[in-house]
Design a protein around this motif. Structure first.
Motif, PDB file in Angstrom:
ATOM      1  N   CYS A  34       6.890  -2.369   2.303  1.00  0.00           N
ATOM      2  CA  CYS A  34       6.986  -1.907   3.700  1.00  0.00           C
ATOM      3  C   CYS A  34       7.010  -3.078   4.673  1.00  0.00           C
ATOM      4  CB  CYS A  34       5.843  -0.946   4.027  1.00  0.00           C
ATOM      5  SG  CYS A  34       4.273  -1.767   4.383  1.00  0.00           S
ATOM      6  N   GLY A  35       6.380  -4.182   4.288  1.00  0.00           N
ATOM      7  CA  GLY A  35       6.415  -5.371   5.139  1.00  0.00           C
ATOM      8  C   GLY A  35       5.370  -5.376   6.239  1.00  0.00           C
ATOM      9  N   SER A  36       4.706  -4.245   6.451  1.00  0.00           N
ATOM     10  CA  SER A  36       3.771  -4.223   7.576  1.00  0.00           C
ATOM     11  C   SER A  36       2.330  -3.898   7.187  1.00  0.00           C
ATOM     12  CB  SER A  36       4.265  -3.245   8.640  1.00  0.00           C
ATOM     13  OG  SER A  36       4.532  -2.002   8.043  1.00  0.00           O
ATOM     14  N   CYS A  37       2.087  -3.405   5.959  1.00  0.00           N
ATOM     15  CA  CYS A  37       0.705  -3.115   5.582  1.00  0.00           C
ATOM     16  C   CYS A  37      -0.048  -4.439   5.380  1.00  0.00           C
ATOM     17  CB  CYS A  37       0.646  -2.251   4.327  1.00  0.00           C
ATOM     18  SG  CYS A  37       1.113  -3.128   2.819  1.00  0.00           S
ATOM     19  N   GLU A  72       0.823  -1.214   0.000  1.00  0.00           N
ATOM     20  CA  GLU A  72       0.000   0.000   0.000  1.00  0.00           C
ATOM     21  C   GLU A  72       0.856   1.263   0.000  1.00  0.00           C
ATOM     22  OE1 GLU A  72      -2.429  -0.778   3.447  1.00  0.00           O
ATOM     23  OE2 GLU A  72      -3.142  -2.640   2.516  1.00  0.00           O
ATOM     24  N   HIS A  73       2.141   1.119   0.245  1.00  0.00           N
ATOM     25  CA  HIS A  73       3.041   2.272   0.220  1.00  0.00           C
ATOM     26  C   HIS A  73       3.997   2.117  -0.950  1.00  0.00           C
ATOM     27  CE1 HIS A  73       1.607   3.062   4.286  1.00  0.00           C
ATOM     28  NE2 HIS A  73       1.744   1.761   4.474  1.00  0.00           N
TER      29      HIS A  73
HETATM   30 ZN   LIG Z   1       3.380  -2.885   2.462  1.00  0.00          ZN
END
Ligand SMILES: [Zn+2]
Length: 363
Positions: A60-63, A53-54
């Motif tokens: 990003c690994g966290s979305c 999403e970024h």
């Molecule tokens: Zn991400």
């Protein structure tokens, strides 16, 4: 998260991220490189990157999207792996069987993310291709892009009994649906059907550095290896994490079987050879092909030995008496032929009997 952190290939990652960021990412990519350097891991990294999403050079690994891809659960990321030929007589049932087999491999990889090469008999057969075609015409579940990863794509054999499926696959790769991305991986691009190869943009992944392999083994391997074992495994890995991992038990078994066979061949015709050829110590074809691979590697090391280089693994001494590598290279050709034949429906024991005679003749 089942995905292991990605290691290395920074240049390729930067180029791919730049292409993705500027909308210039080709829709059909072919990742090539040695076995175990992380081609499918990079394909998953790219899936994460385009789904994230970024925007950025790295996912990003966290979305939510990154986490779904990382858990091998993103509904729009389809990872096709070679599977055993489905057994159902009905083609539709075969597609269902293929879907189940692939789902099962995904489940295994969620639990054990460090996997080896697929069984030597596993393929992307007609049923897998049909499954891919069916999924490719669906729309995105999440409303964004869709990614199709075809690991070990040289095992695509869609033409068998279904020219329609083969043609549909070629058409799909020629004109991929908007928003879709196809990532094929292979060790050996020349083994890919030329019609498929010509439709993909190649990206070559080099070997990892010893430092990268070492870092991986140090941080990921449990129980942690001793310093001596670590050195040995890094040296044997030749820049491949897959190889470093395979230098554990499984490969040890295959190497031992290969060494026993070679020693029996070298001892000449007699009861030992007959016994070695008559009693295959393996049960699955995967073990048989692993033994053949170990055999080829041992012969390759012996060939290095005849050239005055130090073999990197134990080699029967009698192999080193050759003054030139030629007999060993000839023996490797015979093993390669047997490896090729092992893909078909040939009885391993028969193959081995023939191979044993061929090896005895040249060694
Ligand atoms: Zn991400």
């Amino acid at each position: 998260m089942p995905l292991q952190p990605i290691i290395g290939h920074l240049g390729a990652r930067r180029r791919l991220a730049k292409a993705a960021g500027t909308g210039k990412l080709p829709q059909v990519l072919l990742l090539t490189g040695d076995a175990g350097v992380g081609k499918q891991r990079l394909a998953l990294w790219l899936a994460q990157l385009v789904m994230c999403e970024h925007s950025g050079e790295e996912p990003c690994g966290s979305c939510r999207a990154c986490r779904l891809v990382g858990a091998l659960s993103h509904p729009d990321v389809h990872w096709f792996v070679p599977i055993a030929r489905p057994k159902a007589p009905d083609p539709d049932k075969q597609v269902e069987e293929a879907a189940q087999a692939i789902a099962q491999v995904m489940e295994e990889r969620r639990n054990q993310p460090l996997y080896g090469e697929s069984d030597g008999m596993a393929i992307h057969g007609m049923a897998s291709v049909r499954l891919l075609l069916r999924r490719a015409i669906l729309t995105s579940v999440e409303g964004g892009r869709r990614v199709f990863i075809i690991g070990e794509a040289d095992r695509l054999v869609p033409q068998e009994s279904s020219p329609d499926a083969a043609n549909a696959l070629l058409k799909l790769l020629e004109e991929p649906p908007p928003g879709s991305l196809f990532i094929l991986t292979t060790v050996e691009p020349r083994r890919l059907l030329p019609t498929i190869r010509s439709r993909a943009v190649p990206v070559r992944l080099g070997r990892l550095t010893d430092g990268e392999v070492r870092e991986f083994l140090e941080t990921r391997l449990r129980p942690a290896p001793s310093a001596e074992e670590l050195d040995q495994r890094v040296a044997l890995a030749e820049g491949s994490i897959g190889k470093a991992l395979a230098s554990g038990d499984e490969a040890g078994k295959a190497q031992q079987a290969a060494r026993q066979l070679l020693e029996a061949v070298l001892a000449g015709a007699g009861p030992a050879l007959e016994q070695a050829l008559r009693q295959p110590p393996w049960f699955a074809r995967g073990e048989f092909t692993a033994m053949l691979d170990a055999l080829a590697e041992t012969l390759g090391e012996a060939a290095r030995g005849t050239l005055g280089e130090r073999p990197r693994r134990p080699v029967p001494k009698a192999l080193l008496r050759h003054r030139s590598p030629d007999p060993l290279l000839k023996a490797m050709e015979h093993v390669a032929d047997a490896r090729e034949a092992a893909w078909g429906n040939v009885n391993p024991q028969l193959l081995l009997a023939v191979l044993g005679e061929e090896l005895a003749e040249v060694l």
